[in-house]
Design an enzyme around this catalytic site. Structure first.
Site, PDB file in Angstrom:
ATOM      1  N   LYS A 153       0.837  -1.204   0.000  1.00  0.00           N
ATOM      2  CA  LYS A 153       0.000   0.000   0.000  1.00  0.00           C
ATOM      3  C   LYS A 153       0.873   1.255   0.000  1.00  0.00           C
ATOM      4  CE  LYS A 153      -1.881   2.989   2.705  1.00  0.00           C
ATOM      5  NZ  LYS A 153      -2.026   4.093   1.749  1.00  0.00           N
ATOM      6  N   GLU A 156      -1.257   7.631  -0.321  1.00  0.00           N
ATOM      7  CA  GLU A 156      -2.204   8.197  -1.300  1.00  0.00           C
ATOM      8  C   GLU A 156      -1.609   9.351  -2.090  1.00  0.00           C
ATOM      9  OE1 GLU A 156      -6.722   8.796  -0.300  1.00  0.00           O
ATOM     10  OE2 GLU A 156      -5.426   9.043   1.434  1.00  0.00           O
ATOM     11  N   GLU A 209       2.949   8.299  15.286  1.00  0.00           N
ATOM     12  CA  GLU A 209       1.535   8.287  15.690  1.00  0.00           C
ATOM     13  C   GLU A 209       0.763   7.141  15.012  1.00  0.00           C
ATOM     14  OE1 GLU A 209      -0.189  12.052  14.669  1.00  0.00           O
ATOM     15  OE2 GLU A 209      -2.208  11.183  14.830  1.00  0.00           O
ATOM     16  N   GLY A 211       2.162   4.568  13.552  1.00  0.00           N
ATOM     17  CA  GLY A 211       2.859   3.336  13.962  1.00  0.00           C
ATOM     18  C   GLY A 211       2.271   2.769  15.257  1.00  0.00           C
ATOM     19  N   GLU A 228       9.206   1.370  11.107  1.00  0.00           N
ATOM     20  CA  GLU A 228      10.249   2.379  10.870  1.00  0.00           C
ATOM     21  C   GLU A 228       9.542   3.722  10.986  1.00  0.00           C
ATOM     22  OE1 GLU A 228      13.315   1.769  10.509  1.00  0.00           O
ATOM     23  OE2 GLU A 228      13.338  -0.358  10.013  1.00  0.00           O
ATOM     24  N   CYS A 262      13.221  10.871   7.442  1.00  0.00           N
ATOM     25  CA  CYS A 262      13.202  10.429   8.835  1.00  0.00           C
ATOM     26  C   CYS A 262      14.599  10.493   9.449  1.00  0.00           C
ATOM     27  CB  CYS A 262      12.653   9.019   8.920  1.00  0.00           C
ATOM     28  SG  CYS A 262      13.420   7.922   7.742  1.00  0.00           S
ATOM     29  N   GLU A 352       9.366  16.207  15.417  1.00  0.00           N
ATOM     30  CA  GLU A 352       9.855  16.035  14.062  1.00  0.00           C
ATOM     31  C   GLU A 352       9.197  17.086  13.159  1.00  0.00           C
ATOM     32  OE1 GLU A 352       8.668  12.415  11.998  1.00  0.00           O
ATOM     33  OE2 GLU A 352      10.743  12.248  11.338  1.00  0.00           O
TER      34      GLU A 352
END
Ligand code: NDP
Length: 449
Positions: A153, A156, A209, A211, A228, A262, A352
């Protein structure tokens, strides 16, 4: 429902795609399940050959894939080409790994004990929008090498390269149903994969969040999960470092991919006695970052991914920064290279940003540097710049982070493990280590009595 995919540098539509829902996700899982017995029965050398063929096709279509990625993510074309080059290397590496990932025999009384590395079955691979093709390959390579089938997936906002990769997978001769690309919202398709009883594992890259939600959802079926997640990595510069080299490299460790990385070393920790000299060099180097049209060969930084994300990034900069660069005029989701002075308690140093904003923070000595660098819920990457080799290793061992570099800012290589400590997630991607998380160990005892 259809989905309009935008070019973030022009805000113009690139494509219209049909969005999948729960039903289409279930169909993809069923196809992957049906393909699994055939795929696991493919002889290892043949599986390796198919992966090598996929690597060759990615190389042959390198320019096309790089252009898709550059237009859909807004990344500079030169960087996109390098990323596609890595995708081909990833499939080559895992083609070579197929017959090198094996079990053991263990001395026991009364017989022979052996272990096998079994495939897990159907895996859900959920990837973000910042490095869509790269991160998809990091999961696909080991998943296929270990004889699993997958539902992939993409995000989007950036599904186009995954859709094209799905076509190349078939062209390579990998059987129908082994790789199923499903485009649709994370809250529908992603969540269904997490909850689906026939999905054995979720390999997820994205925000901490989401994750957390993936981990909670996976608990119902005791699904395997690798995560990750986000990062807030420190670039630690000691006064005895080659300051010119460290300052010349530092902007690219934050502003590469417009900071949507990241691994971004977005906290630049500088030893106080070198602070003024370093910040002056850093500002000069940042002034040199070429921001503009991603299709231009010279461009080093493109726009952010969306208007909503630009608003989020802007919320981190209040007051006058130490440096603010230029951007092209609208249209496009542009945000300038920005350097701010901060303490580690400021929001810009704790959360972040995922945009081109660097926070420079002074430290007193080695112990202070380690304390500040570790004072974060994250632990993904980071750098240490010093000419003192013993100190470099001492600090490297003391930092709670998964992928460090010394006198360098690069943390990702095909053959080496990559992943986080703390809330940056768990499990390792890339290298031989990734194979552990895409297979189950089975122990068999054979009595010789
Ligand atoms: P998100 O967490 O929002 O999305 C990541 C993926 O998860 C997307 O495909 C998204 O789908 C999907 N998703 C969203 N909601 C759910 C859900 N409820 N269940 C299952 N899947 C879901 O992150 P972003 O895409 O915004 O990416 C940015 C984040 O990813 C940053 O925090 C960054 O640090 C992190 N990241 C971490 C990396 C690492 O290796 N550690 C590498 C790259 C990024 P959709 O978008 O279609 O809704």
């Amino acid at each position: 429902m259809s989905l309009t995919v935008l070019n973030p540098a022009t805000e113009e539509p690139l494509a219209e795609l049909e969005q999948a829902g729960v039903e289409e996700t279930d169909v993809a899982v069923a196809r992957a399940k049906a393909a699994f017995p055939g795929w696991r029965a493919v002889a290892p050398a043949d599986r390796a050959r198919l992966l090598r063929r996929l690597a060759t096709l990615v190389e042959e279509h390198g320019e096309e894939l790089a252009r898709i990625e550059s237009q859909n993510v807004g990344k500079p074309i030169a960087g996109a080409r390098a990323e596609v080059g890595m995708v081909a290397q990833v499939f080559q590496f895992y083609a070579g790994a197929v017959d090198k990932h094996h079990g053991e025999t263990i001395p026991v009384a009364g017989g022979v004990d052996m272990t096998f590395r079994e495939p897990m079955g159907v895996l859900g691979l959920i990837v973000p929008w910042n490095f869509p093709l790269n991160i998809a390959s990091w999961k696909l390579g080991p998943a296929l090498a270990c004889a699993n089938t997958v539902v992939l997936k993409p995000a989007e906002l950036t599904p186009l390269s995954a859709v094209r990769l799905g076509e190349l997978v078939l062209e390579a001769g990998i059987p129908e149903g082994v790789v199923n690309v499903v485009v649709g919202p994370g809250s529908v398709v992603g969540q269904r994969l997490v909850e689906h009883p026939e999905v054995a594992k979720i390999a997820f890259t994205g925000s901490t969040e989401v994750g957390r939600r993936v981990m909670q959802g996976a608990a119902t079926t005791i699904k395997r999960v690798t995560l990750e997640l986000g990062g807030k990595s420190a670039n630690v510069v000691f006064a005895d470092a080659d300051l010119e080299r460290a300052a010349a490299a530092a902007p690219y460790a934050v502003f590469d991919n417009a900071g949507q990385d990241c691994c971004a070393r977005s906290r630049i920790l500088v030893e106080r006695i070198a602070y003024d000299r370093f910040t002056s060099l850093l500002v000069d180097a940042t002034r040199g970052v070429r921001v503009g049209d991603p299709a231009d060969e010279q461009t080093e930084m493109g726009p952010l991914i969306s208007a909503a994300h630009r608003e989020q990034v802007a919320s981190f900069v209040d007051g006058e920064p130490l440096f603010r660069g230029e951007t092209p005029p609208a249209p496009g989701f542009w945000f300038p290279c920005t350097v701010v002075e901060a303490t580690n308690d400021d929001r810009v140093a704790r959360e972040e940003v995922f945009g081109p904003v660097a926070a420079v923070i002074p430290f007193a000595d080695e112990a202070d540097a380690v304390r500040i660098a570790n004072d974060t819920p994250y632990g993904l990457s980071g750098s240490i710049w010093t000419r003192d080799g013993a100190r470099a290793l001492r600090v490297a061992r003391a930092l709670d982070t998964g992928a460090l570099s010394i006198n360098s800012n690069s943390s990702v290589r095909v053959a080496t493990p990559f992943g986080g400590f703390k809330q940056s997630g768990f499990g390792r991607e890339l290298g031989m280590q990734a194979l552990e998380a895409y297979s189950e160990v089975k122990n068999v005892f054979y009595s010789t009595d």
